[in-house]
Design an enzyme around this catalytic site. Structure first.
Site, PDB file in Angstrom:
ATOM      1  N   GLU A  92       0.806  -1.219   0.000  1.00  0.00           N
ATOM      2  CA  GLU A  92       0.000   0.000   0.000  1.00  0.00           C
ATOM      3  C   GLU A  92       0.843   1.275   0.000  1.00  0.00           C
ATOM      4  O   GLU A  92       0.563   2.212   0.733  1.00  0.00           O
ATOM      5  CB  GLU A  92      -0.912   0.025   1.234  1.00  0.00           C
ATOM      6  CG  GLU A  92      -1.868  -1.140   1.298  1.00  0.00           C
ATOM      7  CD  GLU A  92      -2.685  -1.194   2.579  1.00  0.00           C
ATOM      8  OE1 GLU A  92      -3.860  -1.498   2.506  1.00  0.00           O
ATOM      9  OE2 GLU A  92      -2.121  -0.942   3.670  1.00  0.00           O
TER      10      GLU A  92
HETATM   11  C1  TNX Z   1      -4.300  -3.919   4.704  1.00  0.00           C
HETATM   12  S1  TNX Z   1      -2.880  -6.262   4.087  1.00  0.00           S
HETATM   13  C2  TNX Z   1      -3.008  -3.762   5.165  1.00  0.00           C
HETATM   14  C3  TNX Z   1      -2.799  -3.439   6.581  1.00  0.00           C
HETATM   15  C4  TNX Z   1      -4.095  -3.294   7.326  1.00  0.00           C
HETATM   16  C5  TNX Z   1      -5.045  -4.370   6.887  1.00  0.00           C
HETATM   17  C6  TNX Z   1      -6.325  -4.388   7.650  1.00  0.00           C
HETATM   18  C7  TNX Z   1      -1.707  -5.314   3.993  1.00  0.00           C
HETATM   19  C8  TNX Z   1      -0.525  -5.845   3.395  1.00  0.00           C
HETATM   20  N1  TNX Z   1      -1.890  -4.068   4.453  1.00  0.00           N
HETATM   21  O1  TNX Z   1      -2.037  -2.271   6.685  1.00  0.00           O
HETATM   22  O2  TNX Z   1      -3.820  -3.391   8.685  1.00  0.00           O
HETATM   23  O3  TNX Z   1      -5.326  -4.190   5.532  1.00  0.00           O
HETATM   24  O4  TNX Z   1      -7.085  -5.509   7.340  1.00  0.00           O
END
Ligand code: TNX
Length: 519
Positions: A331
């Site tokens: 992300e």
């Molecule tokens: C996505 S999954 C994220 C996390 C969050 C999560 C909550 C991922 C690699 N990154 O930063 O905590 O969703 O479900």
């Protein structure tokens, strides 16, 4: 008083019947115990009319290398039986752990377990295999064996011959200690809980926007300032190096290897807040206690960024006996695609330089990583072109599809904790998928294994962790360990039901899914 011949015949018949029934019940209970092991072993043979009971005179025997595992087993058994259960390197009856004579099929983590009338023998080629065998033995004993106070016996193991070894080398659980901080005791308890199901990796998500949880000597403010709060604004916290190493050693004794994660270039507000020079504009942002994602990035164009990363990875690698170091990479919406690639091209070699293999959230596949890098798939689809291309080049892929394996997803709309962006994950949804052919282009051999991530935006306590992990984590453990030929929801849900009384005895807070008929 005289009993009439008729009445005595009825009584005798009744006694006989009771005797028969209780023998039949015992046989049934024994069969149930043999069939209730999670993960399902490769091969289980019941030996009828044979059983062994742990008694006050039982001894636990282990050859030199196995005494650590034997002592851990004795610790569990002593609490609930109240027996002395001395551990020694003698030979004889009782519980015997042997590091020789195992069928070579058991490999590095498997074991053979045999229950005869005079004892239980576990054979393996490594202490990891012995440890896994002892976890199976716990599940072959009645649930009360897990109690922390003395119970009344008998403590009987049904006659059995088991041969067992894992399908995948990596069976993991991830705990996010950044969104909410969890002290070492809570992490250790989670280690105990996952190790029972032969989970052999604990991935600790040590850093995120809301907190930096590991002491780094060369950049001390990361922990002391960056670790000083958490989601919701509580006091947060961090692990000193001594505490962290203690967690790593505790886990290692239970065949659990810790995989530390430092997330980058996004999810870095805590670091950016701790050191102004890590920001492109030279201004440190405030600490963050909300739950948004995607707003922070290390400064990709500054040299100091890579000095920082080199220092952090060097210190972290020095505290990591295991082979893997997780660099996050998810992300990174505040980093351009070109910057992301340039950044990862500099970071991958730093991990290699310190002797570790990088794991990254599957976003790293877009940066065409060297084949040593392991993308961890966290998508909600069954195809991803960058991930399948990486698998095609020879990268191993760790399977954590968010709509199957995410332990922070709600079970149903009524679940008080967790999120639902990847869907609701009831027990069956979490169990019914095949990590060996789930993602197109990522087959059995490209899959390194499975991992269940537990993000903690809404998770605050040990009880919250347990509620989200149980009963889903054992299903993931079975997907990672048991041969696909053993996959069967109907049989699994009965095995799972039998875990309920164990969790009650252990004080584990679990979700009583209505999909399971709990005893
Ligand atoms: C996505 S999954 C994220 C996390 C969050 C999560 C909550 C991922 C690699 N990154 O930063 O905590 O969703 O479900």
């Amino acid at each position: 008083m005289r009993t009439s011949p008729w009445l005595s015949r009825v009584l005798v018949a009744g006694l006989l019947l009771t005797g028969l029934t209780s023998a039949a019940t015992q046989a049934q209970a024994a069969a149930a115990q043999i069939d209730s092991v999670i993960p399902a072993p490769v091969s289980v043979q019941a030996v009828p009319n044979v059983s062994y009971s742990i008694t006050a005179s039982t001894q636990i025997r282990a050859q030199a290398g196995g005494t650590g595992v034997a002592t851990l087993l004795a610790d569990v058994l002593r609490r609930s039986t109240g027996f002395a259960l001395p551990v020694s390197d003698s030979t004889g009856d009782g519980v015997s752990l042997q590091l020789s004579g195992a069928d070579p099929q058991v490999g590095a983590e498997g074991y053979q377990l045999e229950v005869t009338a005079t004892g239980v023998t576990i054979k393996a080629t490594t202490t990891a295999g012995l440890f896994n065998g002892t976890q199976t033995l716990r599940e072959l004993l009645p649930a009360k064996i897990e109690a922390s106070t003395v119970q009344s016996g008998p403590f009987t193991v049904p006659g059995a011959k088991i041969l067992d070894y894992p399908r995948f080398a990596y069976r993991g659980a991830m705990l996010d200690v950044a969104r909410h901080f969890f002290p070492p005791d809570v992490v250790k308890r989670y280690v105990d809980e996952i190790a029972l199901y032969k989970v052999n990796y604990l991935h600790l998500h040590l850093t995120d926007d809301q907190g930096w949880r590991i002491a780094i000597d060369s950049w001390p403010n990361l922990a002391t300032y960056g670790g000083s709060t958490q989601v919701g604004g509580g006091p947060g916290g961090y692990y000193t190096k001594a505490q962290y190493s203690d967690i790593v050693a505790y886990a290692a004794a239970r065949n659990v290897t810790v995989v530390p994660e430092v997330d980058m270039p996004g999810h870095t507000n805590a670091a950016l807040a701790s050191y102004a020079q890590l920001n492109c504009n030279g201004v440190a942002p405030k600490l963050y206690t909300g739950t948004n994602v995607g707003f922070s990035s290390l400064c990709v164009s500054k040299d100091v960024t890579y000095q920082f990363i080199d220092d952090v990875i060097r210190e972290l690698a020095a505290m990591t006996p295991g082979p893997y170091l997780h660099i996050g990479g998810d992300e990174a919406s505040s980093t351009s695609a070109a910057d992301y690639k340039a950044f990862m091209a500099k970071v991958f070699p730093i991990v290699t330089k310190y002797g570790k293999r990088a794991v990254g959230w599957h976003d790293v596949a877009k940066a065409t990583p060297p084949t040593s890098v392991i993308p961890q798939f966290w998508g909600t689809t069954t195809s991803d072109s960058a991930v399948s291309a990486a698998a095609g080049r020879g990268n191993k892929v760790l399977q954590s599809p968010a709509n199957k394996a995410y332990l922070d997803m709600k079970y149903t709309s009524g679940t008080p904790l967790g999120q639902d962006w990847a869907g609701k994950i009831e027990v069956r949804t979490g169990y019914d998928w095949n990590p060996g052919n789930y993602l197109s282009g990522v087959g059995e051999n490209a899959a390194m294994g499975v991992e269940g991530p537990l993000w903690t935006e809404t998770i605050r306590t040990r009880q919250d962790i347990e509620f989200m992990a149980f009963p889903r984590l054992p299903g993931l453990a079975e997907l990672g360990w048991s041969p696909w030929s053993k996959h069967n929801w109907t049989a699994y849900k009965q095995r799972l039901a039998a875990q309920g009384p164990r969790w009650q005895a252990m004080g584990v807070n679990f979700y009583r899914s209505t999909q399971i008929t709990w005893p």
